[in-house]
Design a protein around this motif. Structure first.
Motif, PDB file in Angstrom:
ATOM      1  N   ALA A 158     -13.292  21.773 -21.193  1.00 45.65           N
ATOM      2  CA  ALA A 158     -13.101  23.176 -21.587  1.00 45.65           C
ATOM      3  C   ALA A 158     -13.993  24.098 -20.765  1.00 45.65           C
ATOM      4  O   ALA A 158     -13.585  25.205 -20.395  1.00 45.65           O
ATOM      5  N   ALA A 159     -15.210  23.660 -20.461  1.00 45.29           N
ATOM      6  CA  ALA A 159     -16.096  24.460 -19.611  1.00 45.29           C
ATOM      7  C   ALA A 159     -15.513  24.578 -18.201  1.00 45.29           C
ATOM      8  O   ALA A 159     -15.599  25.644 -17.569  1.00 45.29           O
TER       9      ALA A 159
ATOM     10  N   PHE B 279     -10.577  29.702 -15.066  1.00 44.66           N
ATOM     11  CA  PHE B 279     -10.011  30.985 -15.488  1.00 44.66           C
ATOM     12  C   PHE B 279     -10.791  32.158 -14.911  1.00 44.66           C
ATOM     13  O   PHE B 279     -10.207  33.176 -14.538  1.00 44.66           O
ATOM     14  N   VAL B 280     -12.107  32.044 -14.834  1.00 42.72           N
ATOM     15  CA  VAL B 280     -12.917  33.114 -14.243  1.00 42.72           C
ATOM     16  C   VAL B 280     -12.589  33.249 -12.764  1.00 42.72           C
ATOM     17  O   VAL B 280     -12.419  34.358 -12.246  1.00 42.72           O
TER      18      VAL B 280
ATOM     19  N   ASP C 289      -9.619  35.104 -17.123  1.00 43.82           N
ATOM     20  CA  ASP C 289     -10.592  35.198 -18.207  1.00 43.82           C
ATOM     21  C   ASP C 289     -10.656  36.601 -18.814  1.00 43.82           C
ATOM     22  O   ASP C 289     -10.855  36.748 -20.013  1.00 43.82           O
ATOM     23  N   SER C 290     -10.474  37.606 -18.013  1.00 41.29           N
ATOM     24  CA  SER C 290     -10.562  38.982 -18.533  1.00 41.29           C
ATOM     25  C   SER C 290      -9.379  39.332 -19.440  1.00 41.29           C
ATOM     26  O   SER C 290      -9.460  40.277 -20.213  1.00 41.29           O
ATOM     27  N   HIS C 291      -8.293  38.575 -19.382  1.00 41.52           N
ATOM     28  CA  HIS C 291      -7.110  38.846 -20.198  1.00 41.52           C
ATOM     29  C   HIS C 291      -7.131  38.103 -21.532  1.00 41.52           C
ATOM     30  O   HIS C 291      -6.280  38.354 -22.384  1.00 41.52           O
TER      31      HIS C 291
END
Length: 89
Positions: free
Chosen positions: A49-50, A56-57, A62-64
């Motif tokens: 998950a990390a 995603f970053v 990630d911002s969405h």
């Protein structure tokens, strides 16, 4: 059948089904110490998950994500369950 035999038969069948899953302990040896396999699956799920979060970053996704405090633990749980089902069924 006696009126007392039917409940006892039902109880015996239920106990047999309940104890059928107690065949072996899902543990394995790591450096001489036995660890439960679910603990290792959870740890690997958190690490994966990390890694997904870092991916995603990097991709800008990630911002969405509106509620990351829920999404990333769900990813960890997903990975842990998939690992558990894949290796220990």
């Amino acid at each position: 059948m006696n009126r007392f035999q039917r409940p006892l038969t039902l109880l015996a069948a239920t106990m047999c089904l309940a104890l059928a899953g107690c065949g072996r302990a899902p543990t394995f040896d790591i450096l001489g110490s036995f660890f439960p396999s679910w603990l290792v699956c959870i740890f690997i799920g958190i690490v994966l998950a990390a890694l997904v979060q870092r991916l995603f970053v990097r991709l800008g996704i990630d911002s969405h994500i509106l509620v990351p405090v829920v999404v990333y633990p769900c990813f960890a749980l997903l990975f842990a369950c998939v690992l558990w089902l894949s290796f220990f069924r």
